[in-house]
Motif scaffolding. Structure first.
Motif, short mmCIF file in Angstrom:
data_model
loop_
_atom_site.label_atom_id
_atom_site.label_comp_id
_atom_site.label_asym_id
_atom_site.label_seq_id
_atom_site.Cartn_x
_atom_site.Cartn_y
_atom_site.Cartn_z
N UNK A 23 -5.50 6.85 15.16
CA UNK A 23 -5.40 5.47 14.48
C UNK A 23 -4.60 4.76 15.00
N UNK A 24 -3.78 4.79 15.40
CA UNK A 24 -2.68 4.46 16.07
C UNK A 24 -2.38 3.44 17.10
N UNK A 25 -3.42 4.43 18.07
CA UNK A 25 -3.94 4.26 19.30
C UNK A 25 -5.26 2.88 19.10
N UNK A 30 0.85 -0.89 0.12
CA UNK A 30 0.05 0.00 0.12
C UNK A 30 0.80 1.45 -0.28
N UNK A 31 0.53 1.88 -0.69
CA UNK A 31 0.91 3.70 -0.63
C UNK A 31 0.35 4.89 -0.42
N UNK A 32 0.76 5.89 0.04
CA UNK A 32 0.75 6.81 0.24
C UNK A 32 -0.17 7.08 1.96
N UNK A 33 0.31 6.38 2.85
CA UNK A 33 0.71 6.30 4.51
C UNK A 33 0.91 7.61 4.54
N UNK A 34 -0.22 8.38 5.28
CA UNK A 34 0.05 9.44 6.05
C UNK A 34 -0.13 9.51 7.79
N UNK A 35 -1.31 10.78 7.50
CA UNK A 35 -2.08 9.81 8.65
C UNK A 35 -2.90 8.34 8.40
N UNK A 36 -2.82 7.64 7.89
CA UNK A 36 -3.40 6.17 7.64
C UNK A 36 -2.63 5.41 8.28
N UNK A 37 -3.14 4.33 8.86
CA UNK A 37 -2.50 3.11 9.66
C UNK A 37 -2.03 2.23 8.56
N UNK A 38 -1.26 1.50 7.90
CA UNK A 38 -0.76 0.10 7.47
C UNK A 38 -0.96 -0.86 8.68
#
Length: 164
Positions: free
Chosen positions: A115-117, A25-33
């Motif tokens: 998102x991480x939490x 996956x690409x484009x992980x900013x604030x998103x979480x992979x």
């Protein structure tokens, strides 16, 4: 990493690989992979989580892959359908950046950290160990998970390539 069998995971998307492929996956900013992996069966799953909770959903038909609280259970179900065993799952994740600085740090503006939490909370609730993470910061990432080696490769312009 060059492999022929690459499964692409888009934004607010999830997918699995059960044949030794690579999930990307690409484009992980604030998103979480988020990666889930059953090493014995070699079944891997990846979710590109955009938001922490489906409680804020406004759409009439919820995209389960979009939210941490719905993406992780859905990913587990798909992996179980392919032959994975829940008790053997491990997790790795990357992303969750705070991409923009705001004068006021309201909780609504902390999308990446939230998102991480939320992902960690779901993993803890489901008793899935988190074996590695590369989260936070203020930069984007692209990730690839090699299900033959169980390695998560993280690429960023600022820090180059990292493996966990």
């Amino acid at each position: 990493m060059i492999q022929q069998n690459v499964v692409k995971v888009g934004m607010a998307d999830l997918n699995i690989s059960s044949d030794g492929g690579t999930l990307r996956t690409t484009g992980l900013g604030s998103c979480v992979g988020l990666i889930l992996f059953d090493e014995r069966s070699r079944i891997a799953g990846m979710a590109h989580v955009m938001l922490p909770s489906s409680e804020i959903a406004r759409e009439s038909s919820i995209n389960l892959a979009k939210y941490a609280d719905t993406a992780i259970p859905e990913l587990i179900e798909r992996m179980k359908g392919a032959g994975a065993t829940t008790s053997r799952l491990i997790a790795k994740m990357a992303g969750g950046s705070q991409m923009f600085a705001f004068a006021m740090q309201s909780d609504a503006m902390r999308i990446g950290p939230r998102n991480v939490e939320s992902c960690k909370e779901m993993l803890m609730r489901l008793d899935i160990p988190l074996l590695g993470e590369d989260t936070g910061g203020n930069y984007g990432r692209t990730i690839e998970f090699d299900s033959t080696r169980g390695i998560l490769l993280i690429r960023s312009v600022q820090l180059g390539i990292k493996e966990i």
